[in-house]
Design a protein around this motif. Structure first.
Motif, short mmCIF file in Angstrom:
data_model
loop_
_atom_site.label_atom_id
_atom_site.label_comp_id
_atom_site.label_asym_id
_atom_site.label_seq_id
_atom_site.Cartn_x
_atom_site.Cartn_y
_atom_site.Cartn_z
N GLY A 73 38.79 35.72 39.97
CA GLY A 73 37.41 35.77 40.41
C GLY A 73 36.61 35.01 39.41
N GLY A 74 36.96 34.84 38.17
CA GLY A 74 36.42 34.00 37.29
C GLY A 74 36.58 32.43 37.22
N ILE A 75 37.52 32.31 38.06
CA ILE A 75 37.52 30.74 38.37
C ILE A 75 36.91 29.88 39.38
N GLN A 76 36.28 28.84 38.69
CA GLN A 76 35.10 28.40 39.65
C GLN A 76 35.91 27.56 40.96
N SER A 110 31.95 37.71 33.96
CA SER A 110 32.41 38.11 32.64
C SER A 110 33.82 37.47 32.45
N LYS A 111 34.53 37.35 33.53
CA LYS A 111 35.70 36.57 33.68
C LYS A 111 35.70 35.16 33.32
N GLY A 112 34.81 34.66 34.01
CA GLY A 112 34.46 33.21 33.85
C GLY A 112 33.84 32.69 32.32
N ALA A 113 33.21 33.71 31.98
CA ALA A 113 32.78 33.59 30.20
C ALA A 113 33.89 33.74 29.82
N LEU A 114 34.78 34.51 29.72
CA LEU A 114 36.09 34.83 28.87
C LEU A 114 36.94 33.32 29.12
N ILE A 157 47.04 27.06 16.09
CA ILE A 157 46.97 28.29 16.85
C ILE A 157 46.56 28.13 18.22
N ALA A 158 47.47 28.53 19.34
CA ALA A 158 47.14 28.28 20.80
C ALA A 158 46.16 29.42 21.26
N PHE A 159 45.21 28.84 22.00
CA PHE A 159 44.47 29.67 22.98
C PHE A 159 44.86 29.54 24.45
N ASN A 160 45.07 30.40 25.21
CA ASN A 160 45.28 30.17 26.77
C ASN A 160 44.71 31.22 27.41
N VAL A 161 44.66 31.02 28.77
CA VAL A 161 44.22 32.17 29.70
C VAL A 161 45.01 32.34 30.83
N LEU A 162 45.10 33.60 30.98
CA LEU A 162 46.08 34.00 32.55
C LEU A 162 44.98 34.42 33.61
N ALA A 163 44.80 33.58 34.51
CA ALA A 163 43.77 34.18 35.53
C ALA A 163 44.35 34.84 36.52
N LEU A 164 44.39 36.16 36.49
CA LEU A 164 45.28 36.75 37.40
C LEU A 164 44.66 37.20 38.92
N GLY A 165 45.75 36.97 39.93
CA GLY A 165 45.44 37.64 41.29
C GLY A 165 45.15 39.05 41.16
N VAL A 217 47.45 32.82 38.09
CA VAL A 217 48.70 33.46 38.33
C VAL A 217 48.55 34.44 39.67
N SER A 218 48.71 34.04 40.77
CA SER A 218 48.35 34.65 41.92
C SER A 218 49.12 34.03 43.06
N SER A 219 49.89 35.14 43.78
CA SER A 219 50.46 34.68 44.82
C SER A 219 49.78 35.02 46.32
N SER A 220 48.48 35.23 46.11
CA SER A 220 47.65 35.65 47.36
C SER A 220 46.28 35.32 46.94
N THR A 221 45.47 35.49 47.98
CA THR A 221 44.03 35.24 47.83
C THR A 221 43.45 36.68 48.19
N PRO A 222 42.91 37.43 47.21
CA PRO A 222 42.67 37.15 45.88
C PRO A 222 44.02 37.14 45.02
#
Length: 224
Positions: free
Chosen positions: A129-132, A146-150, A166-174, A219-224
């Motif tokens: 939901g935070g993905i453009q 808020s998840k978009g801001a994160l 130091i690595a900084f990454n995001v997992l955008a979960l479905g 990381v999503s196998s569906s929508t959402p």
């Protein structure tokens, strides 16, 4: 054996993730408002009752880290969700969601910075939901924004600290079948369990920093 901080460990993905790391022999600092019985008594897990919406509460983490000396990974898993029509979502609602989902992440990361080192991995758990451009759902204006801001925060930290290793990454979960999802959408059944998603996050936390920095992995196998 690594030192791992996980937030939002009272239930769902965070609880399963803490158990996975502990079972593998890693040291876990489990941070959540409520301490679950399932984590008590595990010699590899330290539980701290911390409210991420209250920055003063994070002094407990600061005090604890003096004994750890270094942090190998942080999983910013804690999150709060308000499912409410926008016209009924107050400024106080937005402030509460952002305090947990964004400001708490920033504050905890600042506290941990002196203990992060080359090879450390900071993982932000966001949402599709935070993905453009992704499909959006009514009633989640505070949560999804808020998840978009994160996502943007983690991208900026990756840039600012790229010379440190130091690595900084995001997992955008479905959708994941957690208590939080069930409370917000009682009739919806997600295709992935909390334990299954925790297993994915466990592997990514340990190895993803070697291959990614400043990246958003969907990381999503569906929508959402």
């Amino acid at each position: 054996m690594k030192n791992i901080i996980i937030t939002g460990t009272s239930r769902g993905i965070g609880l399963e993730l803490a158990l996975l790391f502990a079972q593998a022999g890693h040291n876990v600092l489990a941070v959540s408002r409520k301490i679950p019985q399932a984590l008590l008594g595990n010699q590899n897990i330290t539980c701290l009752p911390v409210d991420l919406a209250d920055e003063n509460s994070l002094t407990q983490v600061e005090d604890f880290l003096a004994g750890w000396k270094h942090v190998d990974a942080i999983v910013h898993n804690a999150g709060t969700l308000i499912h409410r029509p926008f016209f009924k979502t107050t400024t106080a609602d937005f402030e509460h969601v952002y305090r947990v989902n964004v400001f708490g992440v920033a504050a905890l990361t600042r506290i941990c910075l002196p203990y992060l080192k080359k090879g450390s991995h900071v993982v932000g758990i966001s949402s599709m939901g935070g993905i453009q451009g992704s499909m959006k759902f009514a009633g989640l204006s505070a949560y999804s924004s808020s998840k978009g801001a994160l996502i943007t925060l983690m991208e900026l930290l990756a840039e600012e600290y790229k010379e440190t290793g130091i690595a900084f990454n995001v997992l955008a979960l479905g959708a994941v079948q957690t208590e939080m999802l069930a409370e917000a959408f009682p009739e919806y059944q997600a295709p992935v369990s909390a334990k299954e998603m925790a297993s994915y996050i466990y592997d990514f936390t340990l190895t993803g920093g070697k291959f990614h920095n400043g990246k958003i992995i969907q990381v999503s196998s569906s929508t959402p």
